[in-house]
Design an enzyme around this catalytic site. Structure first.
Site, PDB file in Angstrom:
ATOM      1  N   ASP A 120       0.794  -1.229   0.000  1.00 22.56           N
ATOM      2  CA  ASP A 120       0.000   0.000   0.000  1.00 22.56           C
ATOM      3  C   ASP A 120       0.826   1.278   0.000  1.00 22.56           C
ATOM      4  OD1 ASP A 120      -2.457   1.658   0.573  1.00 22.56           O
ATOM      5  OD2 ASP A 120      -1.312   2.007   2.408  1.00 22.56           O
ATOM      6  N   ASP A 164       5.384   0.804   3.920  1.00 23.29           N
ATOM      7  CA  ASP A 164       5.709  -0.499   4.506  1.00 23.29           C
ATOM      8  C   ASP A 164       5.007  -1.585   3.703  1.00 23.29           C
ATOM      9  OD1 ASP A 164       3.098  -0.338   5.474  1.00 23.29           O
ATOM     10  OD2 ASP A 164       3.774   0.565   7.353  1.00 23.29           O
ATOM     11  N   TYR A 174      -6.745   3.057   8.042  1.00 26.38           N
ATOM     12  CA  TYR A 174      -7.722   3.522   7.055  1.00 26.38           C
ATOM     13  C   TYR A 174      -9.146   3.348   7.555  1.00 26.38           C
ATOM     14  CZ  TYR A 174      -3.932   3.802   3.631  1.00 26.38           C
ATOM     15  OH  TYR A 174      -2.788   4.141   2.955  1.00 26.38           O
ATOM     16  N   GLU A 234       6.051  10.037   2.945  1.00 19.95           N
ATOM     17  CA  GLU A 234       5.578   8.692   2.610  1.00 19.95           C
ATOM     18  C   GLU A 234       4.977   8.676   1.200  1.00 19.95           C
ATOM     19  OE1 GLU A 234       3.439   6.556   5.656  1.00 19.95           O
ATOM     20  OE2 GLU A 234       3.731   4.676   4.563  1.00 19.95           O
TER      21      GLU A 234
END
Ligand SMILES: *[C@@H]1O[C@H](CO)[C@@H](O)[C@H](O)[C@H]1NC(C)=O
Ligand SMILES: *[C@@H]1O[C@H](CO)[C@@H](O)[C@H](O)[C@H]1NC(C)=O
Ligand SMILES: *[C@@H]1O[C@H](CO)[C@@H](O)[C@H](O)[C@H]1NC(C)=O
Ligand SMILES: *[C@@H]1O[C@H](CO)[C@@H](O)[C@H](O)[C@H]1NC(C)=O
Ligand SMILES: *[C@@H]1O[C@H](CO)[C@@H](O)[C@H](O)[C@H]1NC(C)=O
Ligand SMILES: *[C@@H]1O[C@H](CO)[C@@H](O)[C@H](O)[C@H]1NC(C)=O
Ligand SMILES: *[C@@H]1O[C@H](CO)[C@@H](O)[C@H](O)[C@H]1NC(C)=O
Length: 583
Positions: A95, A98, A264, A485
């Site tokens: 995703d 990580d 999420y 990120e």
């Protein structure tokens, strides 16, 4: 020119998908991103940017990599995922920075890319990127098919057993097997099921060549495959039924799977239901499904949640999709002008700075809260919707305003900002060098991710990073995940925007004008102020405190001086009195 000439000569080799170019497209070297192109149409820089953005998804692949793998530093990983629970869940994408697999944002990203390639498919074709688009989508969709082993089961989350971010290291030693979290009839997740249904339907539309309009957009990208489109449609219909009619009722998926809600959590499911019904209505020509979408919009009061467009919140996109569908099919009984007005109310607020979004000093569209982590994402999603909606606008003035505003946000992301940073890794010498990505960093020490190693081992070409903080400052620190990120859904709107620019823009992407060193000259001092770096905010607060302290000092000194003067006068008086006493 849709399918590259060479490909059309090789139909016999076409097995499951479009054959990939040989030699493959690879991201150009970083230094070339500081040079303008030779020009022409399509613009070579926009074309290679589109290819580089797609390449990011190759970098995020999980499972057994194909012989056509383009990323030399990636290895097969977690090839037995799911075997312990009897479902083959190998493959798909990691995703973000990580190694978790997250179905809800994945579905959103796939939906977004497919919708974009349906409207601006010519961009992919002109850039010779359609085979990579096909390859990327199938890598995600084929996994999503596996994550949906029967009508009422959907895998929503796979990550390490303990803490989601616990493992930081390369792709060869990811701890496994990992827990697999599913929603089922008894423990459903209306949003996750409907979100996946929307992705399958949007992608079915793309693979079936079902574009939205005969005039406003280009044809869908040339990857038509009716049997694949039908497979996707079947999964969409099953998931939509599961979302609507699960025996466990309608609820957010983290109600059933709290672990998935850590990263999420969904704020509601009405928007996903409406989006799934809408894409399905278009896929099947069903006025009934269209009416259901309108009913969800009313029943779940979606007009009240019209804020940002992202993996959680789809409402601003709904008005656009309602408009597209009504323009394309008046027989559904909807009213194009009503939906156009709804969309324009929203977009007029955006471009006229009427809130809740506002412009940072250096030009980024910012929403307090939603933009605090990954600030570029709300702006890019707004730009993408604006470009898609602009051809339907009710006046030329609005069309121009929407288009210009979208361009300003794209330019911002490509380096026209106070940092001189194009926020896409590897496209220019000023691009971010420390994306928060365990795989690209080469480090294994989670306690020292900034210094282990000092320089990232691999360039994560094409990754859109989170973005600057609220003051427009970008620090390029690996551990500063809100800024650095990367994620599947961060790239999605930029892909659609790049495809649109390939097809409609002969000028160069902004970053080609940025020379090496431009960021270093303005790189901010101090620390960031965001969720990862509270100390930067402390510094900010200390400043306020210091100001207050200063004011107190001034006041105290002032009072003291007054006091001293008074005391002196009294002394003087007293001494005089004393003297006087002597008088
Ligand atoms: C269409 O997709 C299906 C399913 O992936 C595949 O088996 C088939 O070969 C494809 N057909 C063409 C013409 O690419
Ligand atoms: C796409 O491929 C064609 C045929 O090989 C080539 O002429 C064209 O220059 C390519 N375009 C881009 C943007 O790579
Ligand atoms: C659906 O698949 C899951 C996971 O493989 C399995 O546990 C369940 O029994 C299946 N349900 C049905 C109705 O087949
Ligand atoms: C892939 O394997 C190679 C060779 O063992 C290694 O050097 C590289 O770091 C691995 N890649 C990742 C992302 O861990
Ligand atoms: C679009 O379709 C409508 C009805 O289907 C038709 O009347 C119109 O002429 C078409 N427009 C274009 C530009 O082809
Ligand atoms: C939900 O169930 C009702 C009642 O059985 C049925 O009429 C309806 O078609 C179902 N909806 C979907 C989307 O499957
Ligand atoms: C659509 O709604 C508008 C008011 O918003 C109305 O004036 C118009 O007549 C409606 N059109 C149709 C076809 O119902």
């Amino acid at each position: 020119m849709r399918v590259p000439y060479l490909l059309s000569l090789l139909p016999a080799l076409v097995v499951a998908q479009l054959p990939l170019p040989n030699p493959p497209f690879l991201p150009p070297d970083i230094a070339s991103g500081a040079q303008t192109s030779s020009g022409g149409f399509p613009n070579p820089k926009w074309s290679s940017l589109l290819g580089t953005l797609l390449y990011f998804y190759d970098e995020q692949r999980s499972g057994t990599l194909p012989s056509t793998n383009r990323v030399p530093w990636r290895n097969d990983s977690l090839i037995l995922e799911g075997r312990d629970v009897g479902i083959d869940l190998s493959g798909g994408f990691y995703d973000a920075g990580d190694f978790s697999k997250d179905t809800f944002p994945l579905s959103f990203a796939l939906m977004s890319i497919c919708w974009g390639a349906t409207d601006f498919g010519q961009g992919y074709d002109l850039a010779n990127q359609t085979a990579y688009l096909d390859d990327t989508l199938r890598w995600g969709l084929d996994w999503l098919i596996k994550a949906h082993p029967n009508d009422t089961t959907l895998v929503v989350f796979i990550a390490s057993a303990d803490e989601q971010n616990a493992y930081w290291g390369g792709d060869r030693s990811i701890p496994s097997p990992r827990p697999v979290y599913t929603i089922t009839n008894a423990n459903p997740g209306t949003d996750a099921a409907a979100g996946a249904a929307a992705a399958f339907a949007a992608c079915s539309n793309l693979y079936a060549g079902r574009g939205f309009s005969n005039s406003s957009y280009s044809a869908p990208a040339s990857l038509r495959n009716d049997s694949y489109a039908n497979t996707l449609l079947t999964h969409s219909q099953q998931l939509y039924s599961f979302a609507v009619n699960a025996t466990g009722g309608r609820k957010t998926y983290q109600t059933s799977v709290p672990q998935a809600g850590v990263a999420y959590a969904s704020s509601g499911y009405g928007d996903e239901l409406a989006m799934a019904a809408l894409f399905l209505s278009w896929a099947t020509g069903s006025a009934t499904l269209y009416q259901e979408a309108e009913a969800y919009y009313t029943r779940y009061k979606l007009a009240d949640s019209n804020r940002v467009f992202n993996w959680d919140s789809k409402t601003p996109g709904l008005a656009v999709l309602f408009s597209q569908i009504n323009q394309g099919s008046p027989s559904f009984g909807g009213n194009f002008s009503t939906w156009r007005d709804t969309a324009e109310d929203y977009f007029d607020d955006v471009v006229n700075n009427k809130g809740p979004g506002y412009l940072l000093q250096d030009g980024l569209l910012y929403y307090d809260g939603d933009s605090d982590d990954a600030s570029l994402n709300p702006a890019l999603n707004a730009a993408m919707l604006l470009r898609r909606f602009a051809p339907m606008a009710s006046s030329v003035d609005k069309r121009v305003a929407y288009t210009d505003f979208a361009k300003s946000q794209v330019d911002y992301v490509l380096g026209k900002n106070s940092m001189n940073v194009p926020y896409i890794v590897g496209v220019n010498p000023n691009s971010p060098k420390n994306p928060h990505s365990a795989m690209a960093s080469g480090g294994i020490d989670i306690g020292n991710i900034d210094t282990d190693p000092v320089e990232e081992a691999y360039v994560l070409y094409g990754a859109v990073v989170g973005g600057p903080d609220k003051r427009g400052r970008f620090f390029d620190i690996r551990s500063d995940w809100p800024q650095t990120e990367v994620a599947l859904d961060y790239n999605a709107p930029m892909l659609t925007l790049a495809a649109m620019h390939v097809a409609a823009d002969t000028s160069e992407p902004y970053y080609t004008s940025l020379q090496a060193g431009a960021y270093d000259q303005v790189k901010p001092k101090g620390r960031p102020c965001d969720s990862a770096y509270q100390d930067g905010c402390e510094a900010g607060r200390l400043n306020k405190k210091a100001t207050l302290a200063m004011a107190i000092v001034v006041t105290v000194v002032g009072l003291a001086l007054i006091g001293l003067s008074a005391w002196y006068l009294i002394l003087l008086y007293r001494s005089r009195s004393a003297d006087g006493g002597k008088f």
